[in-house]
Design an enzyme around this catalytic site. Structure first.
Site, PDB file in Angstrom:
ATOM      1  N   ARG A   1     213.404 -33.839 -21.969  1.00  0.00           N
ATOM      2  CA  ARG A   1     212.075 -33.598 -21.411  1.00  0.00           C
ATOM      3  C   ARG A   1     211.594 -32.170 -21.700  1.00  0.00           C
ATOM      4  O   ARG A   1     210.407 -31.938 -21.919  1.00  0.00           O
ATOM      5  CB  ARG A   1     212.074 -33.791 -19.894  1.00  0.00           C
ATOM      6  CG  ARG A   1     212.637 -35.090 -19.386  1.00  0.00           C
ATOM      7  CD  ARG A   1     211.665 -36.227 -19.325  1.00  0.00           C
ATOM      8  NE  ARG A   1     212.258 -37.278 -18.520  1.00  0.00           N
ATOM      9  CZ  ARG A   1     213.116 -38.204 -18.996  1.00  0.00           C
ATOM     10  NH1 ARG A   1     213.453 -38.214 -20.271  1.00  0.00           N
ATOM     11  NH2 ARG A   1     213.620 -39.125 -18.191  1.00  0.00           N
TER      12      ARG A   1
ATOM     13  N   HIS B   1     207.937 -31.498 -23.076  1.00  0.00           N
ATOM     14  CA  HIS B   1     206.981 -30.746 -22.273  1.00  0.00           C
ATOM     15  C   HIS B   1     206.588 -29.439 -22.957  1.00  0.00           C
ATOM     16  O   HIS B   1     205.452 -28.981 -22.810  1.00  0.00           O
ATOM     17  CB  HIS B   1     207.566 -30.457 -20.890  1.00  0.00           C
ATOM     18  CG  HIS B   1     207.593 -31.652 -19.995  1.00  0.00           C
ATOM     19  ND1 HIS B   1     207.676 -31.558 -18.614  1.00  0.00           N
ATOM     20  CD2 HIS B   1     207.547 -32.984 -20.260  1.00  0.00           C
ATOM     21  CE1 HIS B   1     207.674 -32.770 -18.081  1.00  0.00           C
ATOM     22  NE2 HIS B   1     207.610 -33.651 -19.080  1.00  0.00           N
ATOM     23  N   ASP B   2     207.523 -28.839 -23.676  1.00  0.00           N
ATOM     24  CA  ASP B   2     207.190 -27.620 -24.407  1.00  0.00           C
ATOM     25  C   ASP B   2     206.158 -27.917 -25.494  1.00  0.00           C
ATOM     26  O   ASP B   2     205.115 -27.267 -25.570  1.00  0.00           O
ATOM     27  CB  ASP B   2     208.452 -27.027 -25.036  1.00  0.00           C
ATOM     28  CG  ASP B   2     208.176 -25.760 -25.827  1.00  0.00           C
ATOM     29  OD1 ASP B   2     207.482 -24.873 -25.284  1.00  0.00           O
ATOM     30  OD2 ASP B   2     208.629 -25.662 -26.976  1.00  0.00           O
TER      31      ASP B   2
ATOM     32  N   ASP C   1     206.755 -23.994 -29.041  1.00  0.00           N
ATOM     33  CA  ASP C   1     206.864 -22.534 -29.145  1.00  0.00           C
ATOM     34  C   ASP C   1     207.748 -21.916 -28.075  1.00  0.00           C
ATOM     35  O   ASP C   1     207.773 -20.700 -27.898  1.00  0.00           O
ATOM     36  CB  ASP C   1     205.469 -21.898 -29.071  1.00  0.00           C
ATOM     37  CG  ASP C   1     204.719 -22.279 -27.784  1.00  0.00           C
ATOM     38  OD1 ASP C   1     205.320 -22.912 -26.899  1.00  0.00           O
ATOM     39  OD2 ASP C   1     203.510 -21.943 -27.692  1.00  0.00           O
TER      40      ASP C   1
ATOM     41  N   GLU D   1     204.678 -21.830 -17.367  1.00  0.00           N
ATOM     42  CA  GLU D   1     204.841 -23.284 -17.326  1.00  0.00           C
ATOM     43  C   GLU D   1     205.950 -23.737 -16.378  1.00  0.00           C
ATOM     44  O   GLU D   1     205.957 -24.876 -15.915  1.00  0.00           O
ATOM     45  CB  GLU D   1     205.111 -23.798 -18.743  1.00  0.00           C
ATOM     46  CG  GLU D   1     203.930 -23.604 -19.670  1.00  0.00           C
ATOM     47  CD  GLU D   1     204.247 -23.953 -21.117  1.00  0.00           C
ATOM     48  OE1 GLU D   1     205.085 -24.850 -21.349  1.00  0.00           O
ATOM     49  OE2 GLU D   1     203.666 -23.319 -22.019  1.00  0.00           O
TER      50      GLU D   1
ATOM     51  N   ASN E   1     207.546 -29.586 -14.359  1.00  0.00           N
ATOM     52  CA  ASN E   1     208.686 -28.814 -14.864  1.00  0.00           C
ATOM     53  C   ASN E   1     209.575 -28.267 -13.755  1.00  0.00           C
ATOM     54  O   ASN E   1     210.409 -27.394 -13.998  1.00  0.00           O
ATOM     55  CB  ASN E   1     208.182 -27.644 -15.722  1.00  0.00           C
ATOM     56  CG  ASN E   1     207.352 -28.095 -16.895  1.00  0.00           C
ATOM     57  OD1 ASN E   1     207.535 -29.185 -17.413  1.00  0.00           O
ATOM     58  ND2 ASN E   1     206.423 -27.257 -17.331  1.00  0.00           N
TER      59      ASN E   1
ATOM     60  N   PRO F   1     201.170 -35.447 -19.549  1.00  0.00           N
ATOM     61  CA  PRO F   1     200.660 -36.714 -18.982  1.00  0.00           C
ATOM     62  C   PRO F   1     201.086 -36.918 -17.532  1.00  0.00           C
ATOM     63  O   PRO F   1     202.206 -36.591 -17.147  1.00  0.00           O
ATOM     64  CB  PRO F   1     201.287 -37.776 -19.895  1.00  0.00           C
ATOM     65  CG  PRO F   1     201.541 -37.059 -21.186  1.00  0.00           C
ATOM     66  CD  PRO F   1     201.916 -35.659 -20.797  1.00  0.00           C
TER      67      PRO F   1
ATOM     68  N   HIS G   1     212.234 -42.390 -21.318  1.00  0.00           N
ATOM     69  CA  HIS G   1     212.481 -42.659 -19.898  1.00  0.00           C
ATOM     70  C   HIS G   1     213.591 -43.677 -19.677  1.00  0.00           C
ATOM     71  O   HIS G   1     213.839 -44.091 -18.551  1.00  0.00           O
ATOM     72  CB  HIS G   1     211.195 -43.136 -19.213  1.00  0.00           C
ATOM     73  CG  HIS G   1     210.216 -42.037 -18.977  1.00  0.00           C
ATOM     74  ND1 HIS G   1     208.933 -42.246 -18.500  1.00  0.00           N
ATOM     75  CD2 HIS G   1     210.318 -40.698 -19.150  1.00  0.00           C
ATOM     76  CE1 HIS G   1     208.303 -41.096 -18.393  1.00  0.00           C
ATOM     77  NE2 HIS G   1     209.117 -40.140 -18.791  1.00  0.00           N
TER      78      HIS G   1
ATOM     79  N   ASP H   1     215.271 -45.941 -15.310  1.00  0.00           N
ATOM     80  CA  ASP H   1     215.797 -47.157 -15.939  1.00  0.00           C
ATOM     81  C   ASP H   1     216.759 -47.781 -14.948  1.00  0.00           C
ATOM     82  O   ASP H   1     217.820 -47.229 -14.667  1.00  0.00           O
ATOM     83  CB  ASP H   1     216.495 -46.787 -17.245  1.00  0.00           C
ATOM     84  CG  ASP H   1     217.166 -47.961 -17.951  1.00  0.00           C
ATOM     85  OD1 ASP H   1     217.425 -48.985 -17.300  1.00  0.00           O
ATOM     86  OD2 ASP H   1     217.437 -47.839 -19.157  1.00  0.00           O
TER      87      ASP H   1
ATOM     88  N   ASP I   1     219.128 -46.402 -24.481  1.00  0.00           N
ATOM     89  CA  ASP I   1     219.065 -47.724 -25.103  1.00  0.00           C
ATOM     90  C   ASP I   1     217.654 -48.271 -24.932  1.00  0.00           C
ATOM     91  O   ASP I   1     216.737 -47.533 -24.596  1.00  0.00           O
ATOM     92  CB  ASP I   1     220.122 -48.661 -24.513  1.00  0.00           C
ATOM     93  CG  ASP I   1     220.033 -48.762 -22.983  1.00  0.00           C
ATOM     94  OD1 ASP I   1     218.942 -48.485 -22.421  1.00  0.00           O
ATOM     95  OD2 ASP I   1     221.036 -49.111 -22.340  1.00  0.00           O
TER      96      ASP I   1
END
Length: 326
Positions: free
Chosen positions: A58, A62-63, A70, A84, A90, A159, A189, A242, A250
């Site tokens: 993640r 997210h970066d 960056d 951030e 985060n 998102p 996810h 999951d 998977d």
């Protein structure tokens, strides 16, 4: 300018940037033990704490999704300026930050001032997936690190967990990523957890109805309510994304969606909304090899989002601070 032409132009620029500036052999001479060092360290942490793999994956996403790949997400907050790390999406990456710190320290011993934190994030994400029995892909290197981070940008670009299909498509298209690439990347996810505070509205008061989300599988609803009772004290509890194999990378995430067992609304809508996303979920739920292949390609594409290269930015000696502060 025509919207379709504009999106094609974005894709072309991203592809050019990736081909022109990022290469798999960037550190072949300057830091030949890079991949071995990162792999061994990530494996050690994942063996001790399997859930950390999802956080490392993640972190890279997210970066890249905010101001490009960056390493802005790794910069510590320096009040009154918040970066951030303070953004709600985060807020639970503490252990992942420690992994990056550990690897960066080792790299500075063997390749002083050579490997960027942005490249480290990209490689750590891949190694986390492999350690969770997921696919391998070639990581392209050559990114450099920014010296600034923006809380506002993180809050705006990542998102939302309650996003509709169209909202998701728009956000990914704005980054030059297609619908199929969006669905493939959503498959991340298949590992990891979410905070109860993120899903409670689906369990108790969906869209202000006072009722649960009717799209939720009844057994999953009961299980989530046990993990996330309707009390403020449960907000920081966690639930796996999951329900079948939360620690294994998977395609079970996609079979969950077909059964109404997507924990986040932004996941379940990929199947409940007719169209291209539903078709992709169908394909990936029945073909893990196709999912692995497409996921790897999409991760390479994600890793090429507006990187700093050449003389832009810097190579941070500590991923937490710009060099001028060290």
């Amino acid at each position: 300018m025509d919207r379709a032409f504009f999106l094609v132009l974005i894709l072309a620029v991203i592809d050019w940037s990736l081909e022109e500036h990022l290469t798999p052999d960037f550190y072949q001479d300057s830091c030949p033990n890079l991949e071995t060092t990162v792999r061994e360290t990530v494996n050690k942490f994942v063996q001790d704490e399997p859930g950390i793999a999802a956080s490392l994956l993640r972190l890279h996403f997210h970066d890249c999704f905010v101001t490009g790949c960056d390493a802005s997400i790794l910069l510590d907050d320096v009040p009154p300026r918040l970066g951030e790390k303070s953004a709600p999406p985060n807020s639970n990456f503490f252990r992942a930050y420690e992994v990056i710190d550990d690897v960066k320290f080792q790299l500075e011993q063997i390749c002083d001032g050579v490997v960027s934190c942005a490249d480290l994030l990209a490689l750590a994400a891949r190694e986390a997936v492999i350690a969770s029995h997921g696919p391998h892909w070639k990581v392209h290197y050559g990114r450099r690190d920014t010296t600034v981070a923006s809380l506002a940008a993180a809050a705006q670009d990542i998102p939302f967990a309650n996003a509709t299909t169209q909202e998701l498509i728009t956000r990914f298209e704005n980054k030059g990523l297609s619908v199929d690439e969006m669905v493939a990347l959503s498959g991340a996810h298949t590992i990891g957890q979410t905070r109860c505070a993120v899903v409670k509205d689906r369990l108790y008061d969906f869209m202000g109805t006072g009722q649960p989300d009717p799209a939720l599988d009844k057994d999953l609803l009961q299980s989530l309510r046990e993990s996330c009772p309707d009390t403020p004290s449960s907000d920081e509890n966690f639930s796996p994304l999951d329900s079948q194999t939360p620690l294994r990378f998977d395609n079970a995430y996609f079979t969950d969606l077909r059964s109404g067992r997507g924990v986040l609304r932004s996941d379940q809508v990929l199947y409940s909304t007719p169209g291209a996303t539903k078709s992709a979920v169908h394909i990936y739920s029945g073909d893990s090899s196709q999912f692995f292949e497409d996921f790897g390609r999409a991760m390479i594409k994600l890793g090429g989002l507006t990187p700093l290269t050449g003389k832009e930015g810097e190579i941070r000696r500590s991923c937490r601070f710009p060099n001028r502060w060290i």
